[in-house]
Write an enzyme that holds these catalytic residues in place. Structure first.
Site, short mmCIF file in Angstrom:
data_model
loop_
_atom_site.label_atom_id
_atom_site.label_comp_id
_atom_site.label_asym_id
_atom_site.label_seq_id
_atom_site.Cartn_x
_atom_site.Cartn_y
_atom_site.Cartn_z
N THR A 35 0.96 -1.32 -0.03
CA THR A 35 -0.13 0.01 0.11
C THR A 35 0.99 1.17 -0.24
O THR A 35 1.89 1.41 0.80
CB THR A 35 -0.94 -0.05 1.11
OG1 THR A 35 -1.85 -1.10 1.07
CG2 THR A 35 -1.58 1.33 1.38
N GLN A 108 -4.00 -7.47 -6.21
CA GLN A 108 -4.50 -8.20 -5.18
C GLN A 108 -5.94 -7.43 -4.73
O GLN A 108 -6.02 -6.19 -4.70
CB GLN A 108 -3.58 -7.86 -3.63
CG GLN A 108 -3.87 -8.40 -2.60
CD GLN A 108 -3.03 -8.13 -1.50
OE1 GLN A 108 -3.17 -6.74 -0.98
NE2 GLN A 108 -2.78 -8.96 -0.45
N HIS A 184 -6.86 -11.40 -1.07
CA HIS A 184 -6.22 -10.85 0.14
C HIS A 184 -7.19 -11.25 1.49
O HIS A 184 -8.19 -10.83 1.63
CB HIS A 184 -6.44 -9.38 0.23
CG HIS A 184 -5.30 -8.77 1.23
ND1 HIS A 184 -4.90 -9.48 2.36
CD2 HIS A 184 -5.17 -7.40 1.38
CE1 HIS A 184 -4.22 -8.91 2.95
NE2 HIS A 184 -4.24 -7.40 2.56
N ASN A 187 -4.01 -10.29 7.16
CA ASN A 187 -3.70 -8.84 7.96
C ASN A 187 -5.17 -8.36 8.52
O ASN A 187 -5.15 -6.99 8.61
CB ASN A 187 -3.04 -7.96 6.86
CG ASN A 187 -1.66 -8.64 6.59
OD1 ASN A 187 -1.11 -9.39 7.04
ND2 ASN A 187 -1.21 -8.07 5.39
N TYR A 189 -8.15 -8.24 7.59
CA TYR A 189 -9.21 -7.53 6.70
C TYR A 189 -10.60 -8.38 6.76
O TYR A 189 -10.56 -9.51 7.36
CB TYR A 189 -8.57 -7.15 5.49
CG TYR A 189 -7.41 -6.31 5.69
CD1 TYR A 189 -7.71 -5.02 6.13
CD2 TYR A 189 -6.29 -6.41 5.04
CE1 TYR A 189 -6.77 -3.81 6.35
CE2 TYR A 189 -5.16 -5.22 5.45
CZ TYR A 189 -5.39 -4.32 5.98
OH TYR A 189 -4.58 -3.15 6.24
N ARG A 236 -3.69 -15.03 -0.22
CA ARG A 236 -2.80 -14.58 0.75
C ARG A 236 -3.16 -14.74 2.23
O ARG A 236 -4.33 -14.48 2.43
CB ARG A 236 -2.37 -13.22 0.49
CG ARG A 236 -0.93 -13.02 1.52
CD ARG A 236 -0.65 -11.51 1.16
NE ARG A 236 0.65 -11.29 1.34
CZ ARG A 236 1.48 -10.10 1.88
NH1 ARG A 236 0.65 -9.30 2.25
NH2 ARG A 236 2.71 -10.00 2.12
N ASN A 244 -3.85 -5.46 12.75
CA ASN A 244 -5.40 -4.94 12.59
C ASN A 244 -6.08 -5.49 13.82
O ASN A 244 -7.26 -5.82 13.64
CB ASN A 244 -5.77 -5.07 11.27
CG ASN A 244 -4.89 -4.08 10.28
OD1 ASN A 244 -4.82 -2.98 10.58
ND2 ASN A 244 -4.79 -4.71 9.11
N GLY A 326 9.00 -7.00 0.66
CA GLY A 326 8.09 -5.83 0.59
C GLY A 326 8.86 -4.66 0.47
O GLY A 326 9.34 -4.00 -0.37
N ARG A 327 9.11 -4.30 1.82
CA ARG A 327 9.93 -2.84 1.92
C ARG A 327 11.19 -2.74 1.02
O ARG A 327 11.37 -1.74 0.33
CB ARG A 327 10.19 -2.37 3.41
CG ARG A 327 8.83 -2.00 3.89
CD ARG A 327 9.00 -1.91 5.53
NE ARG A 327 9.10 -3.47 6.14
CZ ARG A 327 8.93 -3.79 7.27
NH1 ARG A 327 8.73 -2.78 8.15
NH2 ARG A 327 9.09 -4.78 7.81
C1 8OZ Z 1 0.01 -1.15 5.30
C2 8OZ Z 1 -0.57 0.01 5.20
C3 8OZ Z 1 -1.99 0.12 4.78
C4 8OZ Z 1 -2.49 -1.30 4.17
C5 8OZ Z 1 -1.92 -4.97 4.49
C6 8OZ Z 1 -2.97 -3.64 2.53
O1 8OZ Z 1 -1.32 -4.97 5.50
C7 8OZ Z 1 -2.22 -3.56 3.77
C8 8OZ Z 1 -1.54 -2.46 4.12
C9 8OZ Z 1 -0.48 -2.45 4.95
O2 8OZ Z 1 -2.14 -6.07 3.87
#
Ligand code: 8OZ
Length: 373
Positions: A35, A108, A184, A187, A189, A236, A244, A326-327
C-alpha cells in the site's frame, strides 16, 4: 558462464526462471503487495504508478498493491480501486508498462471490512464486518488518523452481493490486463475477520464452526476462479499475525482447515505472511507454518522479513518456492539485480511510505545511477 555471479555469491536458483501456472517467471523473487496511498480522487491509480511498477518489472512477479473491490472495501485514504471503468483504464497503463519490460503482474483483491471509518465509506456509512466488534487502533483518512468505530454486522442476505463484487472486480482485473489475481485473506481484513473467532461471533452459516468461518473465503475463491481459472489465482494468508487487532484461539486448527479446503480448487499459489506482518518472524502462540506449506498442493510464496541470506537459505532447504520482498522493493527498484550481485541496498525513506508524489516513490536510484545532487 560459470555458475557463480562473483567470488562471494554462489549460485542460487532464486535467480533462475521458474514455471508459474501458465507463465514462466524470470526469477523466484516476488514484489509483495504494498500500500502506497497515492491514488487520485475516485480511487484511480496515479499516472506515477505506471513508472513505479515499470521500474520494478524485473521482479519475477509483481503483486500490485491491495485494491478495493468496492467502495465499501476501502479503509485508507488514497488507495486504488478496481470497481469501475476509469480505474480499469488507469490499471491498463500499468499492466502494459510491466509487460513491455517483460514482467508479470497480479492484482491483490481487497475488502477491509471493519478496518475503515465512515469518513472513507460511501455516504458516511458504518464499515461492515462479520460482527459488530470495534477494532483497536486508528484509521488513516484524508483528515488524518481517527479512531476506528464499531462496524455494522453484515446480514447473511448481503453476502451474495459481496461475493458478486469480488467476481466483478475479478473481471475488471482481467480487462485491465493483469496476469492473475491474489485474494487478500490476510492481515485482519474482511476475509480474515470471518476466519477468526475474535472477530467472528456469528451464529448463522458464516460463523461458529471451521466450515462456517471459512465459507466466505470459499465462496469468494469460487467466484474469482470462475473468472480466471484456478491456475491464475493465489490466496494470501497471515496465520500467526496479530495485524489489525485480529486474533484466534487456535490458529493452527483453522488455517490447516483453510488450506485443506483451498486445495480443492487447485490454486496457483498460497502466499503466507510468516510471523507478524512487517514485524518479527517469530511470534508468541504461533505455529510451524511449514505445516501449511507441506499441506498445500500448489506453489508456496514466503514473505516477511526476508533478506538475501534468508531467501537463499529457504531455497536451499526447499522451505519456499518463491520469496516475496516488501519494503526492500520500495527503496530498490532493481532489487533483483542487487540481490543477484549481493550489492548494497538503498535505505528506505519511512516518511514517504504513504501519500505524496514521486518523492520516496519513483525516485530511488538504480545501481550505477549518479546520486542526486
Ligand atoms: C500497510 C498500510 C496499509 C495497508 C496490508 C494492505 O497490511 C495492507 C496495508 C499495509 O495487507
Amino acid at each position: 558462464m560459470s555458475d557463480t555471479n562473483n567470488q562471494n555469491t554462489p549460485h542460487s536458483d532464486l535467480f533462475d526462471p521458474v514455471r508459474f501456472g501458465p507463465y514462466t517467471l524470470s526469477n523466484r523473487i516476488v514484489m509483495a503487495p504494498l500500500t502506497r496511498s497515492r491514488a487520485l480522487q475516485g480511487d484511480i491509480p496515479t499516472p506515477l504508478a505506471v513508472e513505479y511498477y515499470r521500474q520494478r518489472a524485473s521482479a519475477g512477479l509483481i503483486i500490485a498493491e491491495a485494491t478495493q473491490i468496492t467502495p465499501e472495501g476501502k479503509g485508507y485514504a488514497y488507495t486504488p480501486g478496481i470497481y469501475n471503468e476509469a480505474q480499469v483504464e488507469a490499471w491498463k497503463a500499468i499492466t502494459s508498462a510491466v509487460h513491455e519490460k517483460g514482467g508479470r503482474i497480479f492484482l491483490q483483491l481487497w475488502h477491509v471490512g471493519r478496518i475503515s471509518h465512515p469518513a472513507l465509506q460511501p455516504n458516511g456509512a458504518l464499515p461492515v464486518a462479520p460482527s459488530a466488534i470495534k477494532p483497536e487502533g486508528k484509521a488513516f483518512t484524508e483528515e488524518g488518523f481517527v479512531p476506528y468505530v464499531t462496524p455494522r454486522a453484515l446480514e447473511a442476505g448481503e453476502i451474495p452481493r459481496l461475493v458478486e463484487e469480488y467476481r466483478v472486480a475479478s473481471k475488471n482485473a482481467l480487462t485491465a490486463g493483469f496476469d492473475g489475481v491474489e485474494i487478500h485473506a490476510a492481515n485482519g481484513y474482511l476475509i480474515d475477520q470471518f476466519l477468526r473467532d475474535k472477530t467472528n461471533h456469528r451464529s448463522d452459516a458464516y460463523g461458529g464452526s471451521l466450515e462456517n468461518r471459512t465459507r466466505l473465503l470459499m465462496e469468494v475463491t469460487q467466484a474469482v476462479t470462475s473468472v480466471w481459472g484456478a491456475d491464475r489465482v493465489g490466496v494470501r494468508l497471515s496465520p500467526i499475525s496479530p495485524a489489525n487487532d485480529i486474533g484466534e484461539s487456535d490458529p493452527a486448527k483453522i488455517f490447516t482447515y483453510v488450506v485443506e479446503q483451498l486445495n480443492k480448487f487447485n490454486l496457483l499459489y498460497l502466499h503466507v505472511v510468516e510471523g507478524a506482518t512487517g514485524g518479527p518472524r517469530e511470534v508468541e502462540n504461533g505455529f510451524d507454518l511449514q505445516v501449511l506449506r507441506r499441506l498445500f498442493n500448489g506453489i508456496y510464496i514466503g514473505n516477511n522479513g526476508y533478506d538475501r541470506e534468508l531467501a537463499v537459505k529457504v531455497r536451499e532447504e526447499g522451505l519456499a518456492d518463491l520469496v516475496a520482498f516488501g519494503r526492500p522493493f520500495i527503496s530498490n527498484p532493481d532489487l533483483v539485480d542487487r540481490l543477484r550481485l549481493a550489492a548494497p541496498l538503498n535505505e528506505l525513506n519511512v516518511d514517504r511510505l504513504y501519500g505524496g508524489g514521486a518523492d520516496g516513490y519513483t525516485d530511488y536510484p538504480f545501481l550505477g545511477d549518479k546520486k542526486a545532487a
